[in-house]
Design an enzyme around this catalytic site. Structure first.
Site, mmCIF file in Angstrom:
data_model
loop_
_atom_site.group_PDB
_atom_site.id
_atom_site.type_symbol
_atom_site.label_atom_id
_atom_site.label_comp_id
_atom_site.label_asym_id
_atom_site.label_seq_id
_atom_site.Cartn_x
_atom_site.Cartn_y
_atom_site.Cartn_z
ATOM 1 N N CYS A 100 -21.918 2.223 21.082
ATOM 2 C CA CYS A 100 -22.035 2.687 20.029
ATOM 3 C C CYS A 100 -22.806 4.146 20.325
ATOM 4 C CB CYS A 100 -22.439 1.984 18.833
ATOM 5 S SG CYS A 100 -24.162 1.321 19.223
ATOM 6 N N ARG A 145 -17.020 10.905 14.617
ATOM 7 C CA ARG A 145 -18.110 10.973 15.688
ATOM 8 C C ARG A 145 -17.192 10.526 17.080
ATOM 9 N NH1 ARG A 145 -23.382 8.092 15.356
ATOM 10 N NH2 ARG A 145 -23.723 9.325 17.108
#
Length: 281
Positions: free
Chosen positions: A241, A182
Site C-alpha cells: 500500500c 492514487r
C-alpha cells in the site's frame, strides 16, 4: 482455529469481564497525529489500552531509506506488547474507528511474531460499539506488564530488492490496497512520487467492507480475491500500500476468505520510491 477472526460489538460486550481479555484501541489519523491519543482520552471501550501507529506499531523512519511506517524492531515490538499487558495466551481484541485498517496492522504484527490464535478485529470498530449504545469510559486501566514473547517470521515479508527481482516473473502477484486515483497516479496527497509498482493490481482495502463498514462475508471476499489470483497460489501473492499499513487489511480479508497468510512488502510505495532506479508505473 482461523487466523483471521471477527468479533461483534455485542459479543465483545459479553466478554468484557474475562480476565484473559486484552483490548487495544488502534485509532489513528494520517492527517492528525494526535487524533488517536486524543480520541482515546475522550472515550474508549472499557478496559482498552491505546496502541499508537507511530509510537507503538511502527519503527524509526530513516529518511531516503525506509517508508513512512517501517516495521518496528522485533524486540521493541515485544516490549511494547508486554507494556500493553499482552501475554501469549491473551484473547486480544483490536479496534479503530471502524474500517479496521490500523487494527489490521496490529493483527499482522502479532501474527508476524507468532501470535496467531485468539486475536480478533472488532467488526465495525468503535463506531459499531457506539452505535450499539454500549458503555465507554475515559480512565485508562491500571498498568499491567505482560509476558508476551515471539519470533518474527521472515516468510511473511519480502524486501524491495527481492521484489525487484521478481517483477518480470510469474512468481509474484502484487496487490495494491490504495484507492484507484492514487494507484493511477492521478492524485498523490502523501508521497512525493505518484503511481504504482509495475505489474500491480489495484485492490482497495475499503472494498473489503459493506456500506455499513462491516467486513463482507467470507464467500464475498473469496469471490473478490479469486479474480485477482486467477488460479495462482497465494504463495506468490504480495500485498502493499502506501506504507505497509492498509495492505494488512487485505491480508486479513484474504484470511477471512479462507486463504493462507500471504506476504507483505512492509516498506510499500513510500519506500519503493526512495530509490529512483526502481521502476514506476
Amino acid at each position: 482455529m482461523p487466523l483471521a477472526q471477527l468479533i461483534s460489538a455485542d459479543q465483545l460486550a459479553a466478554r468484557l469481564h474475562e480476565p484473559a481479555l486484552r483490548i487495544l484501541d488502534c485509532r489513528y489519523a494520517l492527517d492528525d497525529l494526535d487524533y488517536g491519543g486524543r480520541s482515546y482520552a475522550d472515550a474508549h471501550i472499557p478496559g482498552a489500552r491505546h496502541a499508537d501507529l507511530e509510537r507503538d506499531l511502527s519503527g524509526k523512519i530513516v529518511p531516503g531509506v525506509t517508508g513512512r511506517h517501517p516495521l518496528p524492531h522485533p524486540e521493541d515490538l515485544i516490549a511494547t506488547f508486554r507494556a500493553l499487558g499482552l501475554n501469549n495466551d491473551s484473547e486480544i481484541v483490536l479496534y479503530d474507528d471502524g474500517p479496521g485498517a490500523f487494527a489490521a496492522r496490529a493483527w499482522w504484527l502479532l501474527a508476524w511474531l507468532g501470535k496467531r490464535d485468539g486475536v480478533y478485529l472488532l467488526d465495525g470498530g468503535y463506531r459499531a460499539w457506539c452505535d450499539a449504545g454500549l458503555p465507554v469510559e475515559q480512565n485508562a486501566p491500571s498498568p499491567t506488564t505482560g509476558e508476551f514473547h515471539g519470533q518474527p517470521d521472515d516468510n511473511l515479508t519480502i524486501d524491495a530488492a527481492a521484489l525487484s527481482g521478481e517483477l518480470e516473473t510469474p512468481n509474484v502477484t502484487l496487490i495494491d490496497a490504495r484507492a484507484l486515483p492514487r494507484f493511477l497516479g492521478e492524485v498523490e496527497p502523501i508521497d512525493p512520487v505518484a503511481g504504482h509498482i509495475p505489474g500491480a493490481a489495484c485492490v482497495p482495502f475499503t472494498e473489503n467492507l459493506d456500506a455499513d463498514g462491516h467486513f463482507l462475508s467470507a464467500d464475498q471476499l473469496r469471490a473478490r480475491f479469486s479474480q485477482q489470483l486467477a488460479n495462482r497460489s497465494t504463495d506468490a501473492l504480495v500485498a502493499y500500500c502506501g506504507s505497509g499499513v492498509t495492505a494488512c487489511h487485505n491480508l486479513f480479508a484474504l484470511c477471512l476468505a479462507g486463504y493462507p497468510l500471504a506476504k507483505l512488502y512492509p516498506g510499500s510505495w513510500s519506500e519503493w520510491i526512495t530509490d529512483p532506479q526502481r521502476p514506476v508505473a
